[in-house]
Design an enzyme around this catalytic site. Structure first.
Site, PDB file in Angstrom:
ATOM      1  CD  GLU A  71      46.897  32.169  37.985  1.00  0.00           C
ATOM      2  OE1 GLU A  71      48.016  31.680  37.688  1.00  0.00           O
ATOM      3  OE2 GLU A  71      46.090  32.554  37.130  1.00  0.00           O
ATOM      4  CD  GLU A  74      41.925  27.111  34.961  1.00  0.00           C
ATOM      5  OE1 GLU A  74      41.918  27.210  33.711  1.00  0.00           O
ATOM      6  OE2 GLU A  74      42.225  28.053  35.715  1.00  0.00           O
ATOM      7  CB  SER A  91      41.373  34.802  31.260  1.00  0.00           C
ATOM      8  OG  SER A  91      40.200  35.248  31.908  1.00  0.00           O
ATOM      9  CG  ASP A 117      42.793  36.717  38.305  1.00  0.00           C
ATOM     10  OD1 ASP A 117      42.702  36.078  39.367  1.00  0.00           O
ATOM     11  OD2 ASP A 117      42.555  36.223  37.195  1.00  0.00           O
ATOM     12  CE  LYS A 163      41.123  33.838  39.741  1.00  0.00           C
ATOM     13  NZ  LYS A 163      42.442  33.323  39.258  1.00  0.00           N
TER      14      LYS A 163
END
Length: 270
Positions: free
Chosen positions: A114, A179, A44, A82, A112
């Site tokens: 996704e 999330e 992000s 990430d 991490k």
């Protein structure tokens, strides 16, 4: 630094886990000083720090640069970094090369990743000793397909998310981020897993919470999601910078108080 099994024990004992997304030396240093237990160096940063419209433009070099800065600021905090867009889902060999590179070069404690499609990579990372934090629900790297909205709102989608979460644990994920999903669904998933579940926009019954440093402090953020709570306000920085600008223009700054004064010119033959 708290080891992974410490977070498992926190879950067992019903002790909440605090996670904060931070991207650089000063923010990570503040997070550690505040006692935050996990720092997430999230992609992000593409929007928050680099000014992109999404996370898609963030590269692995960006992640390494910011994760290394965060590590320097928080030497004794568990750090998760990430894997950015385009580094996962290429092919098995390339995915592993990216994972090894990011884990090795940043000295992070975990990666991490996704999406529900990454279970093979989770298994392989686990086999060679790379801890993986899985991320399900709203996955920003897939915003072009899912959009930035509440996920798993149908019975079928909720059942799939429960199945995916269990599969992540079975594949070796050491933690799960959920999330933007309904709070009752997040609570059910949290209870069904033995690994810690960290929520963001997923209600209060997960094992912990994560928010972004800049959102928490209202620092350069134009729009905040419903689930963000501000605990400070850095938005006044613009007023301070305007005052600085005016004092430079009028000659008020620097005054003698902020000046090195020595009569050196008296010693120079001009």
């Amino acid at each position: 630094m708290k080891p992974l099994n410490h977070f498992i024990e926190m879950k067992k004992n019903g002790e909440k886990i605090s996670m904060l997304t931070a991207y650089d030396y000063p923010s990570a240093k503040q997070a550690e000083q505040a006692g935050i237990e996990i720092i997430l160096v999230g992609d992000s940063l593409g929007m928050t720090v680099l000014g992109y419209d999404s996370t898609v433009g963030v590269t692995i070099d960006d992640m390494k640069h910011h994760a290394c800065a965060a590590r320097r600021g928080a030497k004794d905090t568990f750090i998760v970094v990430d894997m950015p867009f385009g580094t996962v889902g290429v092919d098995d060999k390339t995915d592993m090369q990216h994972a090894i590179e990011l884990y090795r070069d940043t000295r992070a404690n975990a990666l991490k990743i996704e999406g529900a499609h990454i279970t093979p990579l989770v298994r392989k990372c686990t086999q060679i000793g790379i801890p993986v934090v899985a991320h399900l629900g709203l996955t920003p790297q897939s915003f072009g397909i899912t959009g930035y909205k509440l996920q798993a709102t149908s019975k079928e989608a909720a059942e799939k998310l429960i199945k995916d979460a269990k599969l992540m644990e079975q594949s070796g994920a050491v933690m799960l981020v959920l999330e933007a999903i309904p709070s009752d669904l997040a609570a059910a998933i949290t209870k069904s897993l033995s690994i810690p579940v960290i929520g963001i926009g997923a209600g209060s019954e997960t094992d912990g919470q994560v928010l972004v440093y800049h959102d928490v402090l209202n620092y350069g953020v134009d729009q905040k999601p419903k689930f963000v709570k501000c605990y400070g306000d850095f938005s006044g920085g613009v007023d301070a910078l305007k005052t600085y600008h005016e004092e430079v223009k009028t000659g008020v700054f620097p005054s003698l108080e902020f000046t090195y004064k020595k009569q050196i010119m008296d010693e120079i033959d001009t």
